[in-house]
Design a protein around this motif. Structure first.
Motif, PDB file in Angstrom:
ATOM      1  N   ARG A 103     -26.204   8.885  24.174  1.00 45.49           N
ATOM      2  CA  ARG A 103     -25.016   9.587  23.663  1.00 45.49           C
ATOM      3  C   ARG A 103     -24.604  10.690  24.647  1.00 45.49           C
ATOM      4  NH1 ARG A 103     -26.357  10.148  18.675  1.00 45.49           N
ATOM      5  NH2 ARG A 103     -26.771  12.364  18.477  1.00 45.49           N
ATOM      6  N   GLY A 104     -25.587  11.278  25.310  1.00 46.55           N
ATOM      7  CA  GLY A 104     -25.252  12.269  26.339  1.00 46.55           C
ATOM      8  C   GLY A 104     -24.472  11.636  27.481  1.00 46.55           C
ATOM      9  N   GLN A 105     -24.850  10.414  27.863  1.00 43.77           N
ATOM     10  CA  GLN A 105     -24.106   9.717  28.932  1.00 43.77           C
ATOM     11  C   GLN A 105     -22.673   9.480  28.467  1.00 43.77           C
ATOM     12  OE1 GLN A 105     -26.547   9.305  31.569  1.00 43.77           O
ATOM     13  NE2 GLN A 105     -27.685  10.213  29.868  1.00 43.77           N
ATOM     14  N   ALA A 106     -22.545   9.137  27.171  1.00 43.83           N
ATOM     15  CA  ALA A 106     -21.204   8.852  26.633  1.00 43.83           C
ATOM     16  C   ALA A 106     -20.352  10.124  26.555  1.00 43.83           C
ATOM     17  CB  ALA A 106     -21.324   8.211  25.249  1.00 43.83           C
ATOM     18  N   TRP A 107     -20.976  11.235  26.109  1.00 39.63           N
ATOM     19  CA  TRP A 107     -20.220  12.511  26.089  1.00 39.63           C
ATOM     20  C   TRP A 107     -19.728  12.840  27.500  1.00 39.63           C
ATOM     21  CZ3 TRP A 107     -19.031  12.719  21.409  1.00 39.63           C
ATOM     22  CH2 TRP A 107     -19.881  12.937  20.336  1.00 39.63           C
ATOM     23  N   ALA A 108     -20.598  12.625  28.493  1.00 37.09           N
ATOM     24  CA  ALA A 108     -20.241  12.964  29.879  1.00 37.09           C
ATOM     25  C   ALA A 108     -19.110  12.070  30.374  1.00 37.09           C
ATOM     26  CB  ALA A 108     -21.465  12.818  30.773  1.00 37.09           C
ATOM     27  N   LEU A 109     -19.239  10.789  30.117  1.00 39.97           N
ATOM     28  CA  LEU A 109     -18.215   9.831  30.555  1.00 39.97           C
ATOM     29  C   LEU A 109     -16.839  10.210  29.989  1.00 39.97           C
ATOM     30  CD1 LEU A 109     -16.847   7.103  31.289  1.00 39.97           C
ATOM     31  CD2 LEU A 109     -18.321   6.001  29.614  1.00 39.97           C
ATOM     32  N   ASP A 151     -35.730  31.787  23.811  1.00 33.33           N
ATOM     33  CA  ASP A 151     -34.499  32.386  24.335  1.00 33.33           C
ATOM     34  C   ASP A 151     -33.607  31.259  24.860  1.00 33.33           C
ATOM     35  OD1 ASP A 151     -32.477  33.683  25.609  1.00 33.33           O
ATOM     36  OD2 ASP A 151     -33.735  34.653  27.130  1.00 33.33           O
ATOM     37  N   ASN A 152     -32.556  30.930  24.099  1.00 37.92           N
ATOM     38  CA  ASN A 152     -31.679  29.829  24.527  1.00 37.92           C
ATOM     39  C   ASN A 152     -30.349  30.355  25.075  1.00 37.92           C
ATOM     40  OD1 ASN A 152     -30.336  30.577  22.242  1.00 37.92           O
ATOM     41  ND2 ASN A 152     -30.683  28.683  21.104  1.00 37.92           N
ATOM     42  N   SER A 153     -30.357  31.628  25.495  1.00 33.77           N
ATOM     43  CA  SER A 153     -29.085  32.203  25.969  1.00 33.77           C
ATOM     44  C   SER A 153     -28.602  31.540  27.259  1.00 33.77           C
ATOM     45  CB  SER A 153     -29.213  33.715  26.173  1.00 33.77           C
ATOM     46  OG  SER A 153     -30.230  33.982  27.124  1.00 33.77           O
ATOM     47  N   GLY A 154     -29.516  30.875  27.989  1.00 35.39           N
ATOM     48  CA  GLY A 154     -29.114  30.207  29.233  1.00 35.39           C
ATOM     49  C   GLY A 154     -28.883  28.709  29.061  1.00 35.39           C
ATOM     50  N   TRP A 155     -28.863  28.227  27.822  1.00 39.78           N
ATOM     51  CA  TRP A 155     -28.777  26.778  27.608  1.00 39.78           C
ATOM     52  C   TRP A 155     -27.328  26.293  27.535  1.00 39.78           C
ATOM     53  CZ3 TRP A 155     -32.892  24.534  23.712  1.00 39.78           C
ATOM     54  CH2 TRP A 155     -34.174  24.956  24.120  1.00 39.78           C
ATOM     55  N   ALA A 156     -27.079  25.243  28.308  1.00 45.40           N
ATOM     56  CA  ALA A 156     -25.788  24.545  28.210  1.00 45.40           C
ATOM     57  C   ALA A 156     -26.108  23.063  28.036  1.00 45.40           C
ATOM     58  CB  ALA A 156     -24.973  24.759  29.472  1.00 45.40           C
ATOM     59  N   ILE A 157     -25.294  22.369  27.267  1.00 40.22           N
ATOM     60  CA  ILE A 157     -25.599  20.955  27.007  1.00 40.22           C
ATOM     61  C   ILE A 157     -24.408  20.071  27.380  1.00 40.22           C
ATOM     62  CG2 ILE A 157     -27.233  21.646  25.203  1.00 40.22           C
ATOM     63  CD1 ILE A 157     -25.358  20.477  23.110  1.00 40.22           C
ATOM     64  N   ILE A 158     -24.737  18.829  27.719  1.00 38.34           N
ATOM     65  CA  ILE A 158     -23.713  17.904  28.248  1.00 38.34           C
ATOM     66  C   ILE A 158     -22.597  17.660  27.230  1.00 38.34           C
ATOM     67  CG2 ILE A 158     -24.898  15.740  27.546  1.00 38.34           C
ATOM     68  CD1 ILE A 158     -22.971  16.347  30.858  1.00 38.34           C
ATOM     69  N   ASP A 159     -22.949  17.700  25.946  1.00 41.50           N
ATOM     70  CA  ASP A 159     -21.989  17.455  24.865  1.00 41.50           C
ATOM     71  C   ASP A 159     -20.771  18.371  24.965  1.00 41.50           C
ATOM     72  OD1 ASP A 159     -24.785  17.323  24.442  1.00 41.50           O
ATOM     73  OD2 ASP A 159     -24.540  16.863  22.328  1.00 41.50           O
ATOM     74  N   CYS A 160     -20.969  19.553  25.562  1.00 39.04           N
ATOM     75  CA  CYS A 160     -19.904  20.560  25.621  1.00 39.04           C
ATOM     76  C   CYS A 160     -18.695  20.060  26.415  1.00 39.04           C
ATOM     77  CB  CYS A 160     -20.434  21.857  26.208  1.00 39.04           C
ATOM     78  SG  CYS A 160     -19.312  23.246  26.001  1.00 39.04           S
ATOM     79  N   MET A 161     -18.890  19.032  27.251  1.00 39.36           N
ATOM     80  CA  MET A 161     -17.726  18.483  27.973  1.00 39.36           C
ATOM     81  C   MET A 161     -16.632  18.050  26.990  1.00 39.36           C
ATOM     82  SD  MET A 161     -18.098  18.833  31.178  1.00 39.36           S
ATOM     83  CE  MET A 161     -16.647  17.917  31.667  1.00 39.36           C
ATOM     84  N   MET A 162     -17.062  17.658  25.772  1.00 45.44           N
ATOM     85  CA  MET A 162     -16.065  17.210  24.780  1.00 45.44           C
ATOM     86  C   MET A 162     -15.409  18.379  24.049  1.00 45.44           C
ATOM     87  SD  MET A 162     -15.767  13.964  25.003  1.00 45.44           S
ATOM     88  CE  MET A 162     -14.891  13.483  23.515  1.00 45.44           C
ATOM     89  N   ASN A 163     -15.963  19.593  24.226  1.00 44.18           N
ATOM     90  CA  ASN A 163     -15.316  20.758  23.622  1.00 44.18           C
ATOM     91  C   ASN A 163     -14.247  21.352  24.535  1.00 44.18           C
ATOM     92  OD1 ASN A 163     -16.756  20.851  21.143  1.00 44.18           O
ATOM     93  ND2 ASN A 163     -18.554  21.609  22.236  1.00 44.18           N
TER      94      ASN A 163
END
Ligand code: GLY
Length: 376
Positions: free
Chosen positions: A229-235, A149-161
């Motif tokens: 890459r997650g650090q870079a998406w966040a930055l 069940d991944n309905s509660g999943w959020a990922i750092i990459d989404c900052m770029m969306n």
């Protein structure tokens, strides 16, 4: 050589190579390449693949910067292929931001094309529809039918969306899109960014309450590690949230992540795939360096000149070293930046060219050489 002069030279090499590749890949949505460094097309394999917007986006950026026909024609033909992904609603995900904000979004911003505007707005509506109002986060992926069940999943990459949503609010004068982006950015700041400014890749929330449940290592080495890459998406993502909202906490966060990123790469300036993985084997990820360089340049531009200079210098240093170590300038082959890595674990997808490596490397050089301002 002076930084600007160096960037101008690299820009010329980029244009010389990409003008040829634009024609060769005018009917492809490239992701990686084959053993001969020829683009592999994703349109048959997976039209909703999250990276499918990067090639048309690269072509729009090159057209915007040079006004050359080869880029325009490739941008138009590949944007048309990408449009067919809208027919696969249940295959789409939060990365509609990556897919359309920098492709049709840039097309609209440079040409005024009304259908491109509608595509970007349609994508913004799809992204807004993924917002969980109880939990105050944007859901990353759909149900994979794998029992998880991944309905509660959020990922750092989404900052770029999120820029797609900020832009949609500006474009429509409707605050709903930006308010979703701000809620998600605040939730990410509170739960993904650790006190030492490293970031978690995947966070699971209780989808009914938004309570933090746990973190997952995702594409990094392990839980508690630091996927570069997650650090870079966040930055880059927090800088962009600052640019759109002018909320200083996003700028402060981006600065802290930038300092953490720099201290993690400044040995030889070649980013490892995870900053907290064992010393060996050495697994590089050039894409993390290219994305971070773009974030550092944008961050420098948000600060007073003397505070920003350290970030600009770090970006240039990383780009110079990566250009020397990782770039293929042969005009008979397709990808420029080599040595990207999809994820830490697994032998496949390691040390390969990946389309967004080229996109962000070109974006960084385009900005440094004064040929382009902003895609996002
Ligand atoms: N957004 C997925 C990745 O960075 O690989």
């Amino acid at each position: 050589m002076q930084d600007k002069k160096w960037a101008e030279e690299i820009w010329k090499k980029i244009d010389t190579k990409l003008e040829k590749v634009a024609m060769r890949s005018a009917h492809k949505l490239p992701y990686t390449t084959d053993a001969s460094n020829v683009h592999i097309d994703m349109q048959q394999k997976n039209i909703t693949w999250w990276t499918n917007g990067f090639w048309p986006a690269l072509m729009w950026m090159m057209y915007g910067a040079t006004k050359k026909d080869a880029y325009l024609s490739s941008a138009q033909s590949t944007q048309k292929i990408l449009r067919t992904a809208f027919e696969k609603y249940d295959g789409l995900h939060h990365d509609v931001g990556f897919m359309w904000h920098i492709s049709s979004g840039v097309q609209y911003r440079i040409t005024g094309d009304k259908s491109a505007r509608l595509e970007a707005l349609y994508a913004a509506n799809l992204l807004a529809g993924r917002y969980n109002a109880d939990g105050e986060y944007i859901r990353a992926w759909n149900d994979n039918n794998d029992g998880v069940d991944n309905s509660g999943w959020a990922i750092i990459d989404c900052m770029m969306n999120l820029p797609l949503l900020y832009w949609a609010s500006e474009e429509t004068q409707d605050t709903r899109f930006a308010s979703i982006a701000i809620k998600h950015a605040n939730k990410t700041l509170a739960n993904h960014v650790r006190p030492d400014a490293s970031v978690r890749h995947i966070v699971e929330y209780n989808p009914k309450t938004g309570e933090f449940m746990k973190e997952y290592g995702g594409q990094g080495y392990a839980e508690g590690s630091s996927w570069s890459r997650g650090q870079a998406w966040a930055l880059y993502g927090f800088v962009l949230s600052y640019i759109y909202t002018k909320d200083k906490k996003y700028l402060d966060t981006a600065q802290k992540i930038a300092n953490y990123f720099i201290s993690s790469v400044c040995g030889d300036w070649l980013p490892r795939c995870d900053f907290r993985a064992p010393q060996t084997p050495i697994i590089y990820d050039s894409t993390a360096g290219a994305i971070a360089a773009c974030g550092l340049l944008e961050l420098a531009g948000c600060l007073e000149e003397n505070s920003g200079l350290q970030f600009k210098n770090a970006a240039v240093q990383m780009l110079r070293v990566m250009e020397h170590a990782f770039c293929d300038w042969n005009i008979a082959t397709d990808a420029i930046l080599q040595m990207g890595t999809e994820r830490y674990h697994g032998e496949s997808g390691r040390h390969i060219p990946i389309i967004y490596g080229d996109f962000f490397f070109v974006e960084a050089i385009a900005k440094l050489s004064g040929n382009w301002t902003r895609n996002w």
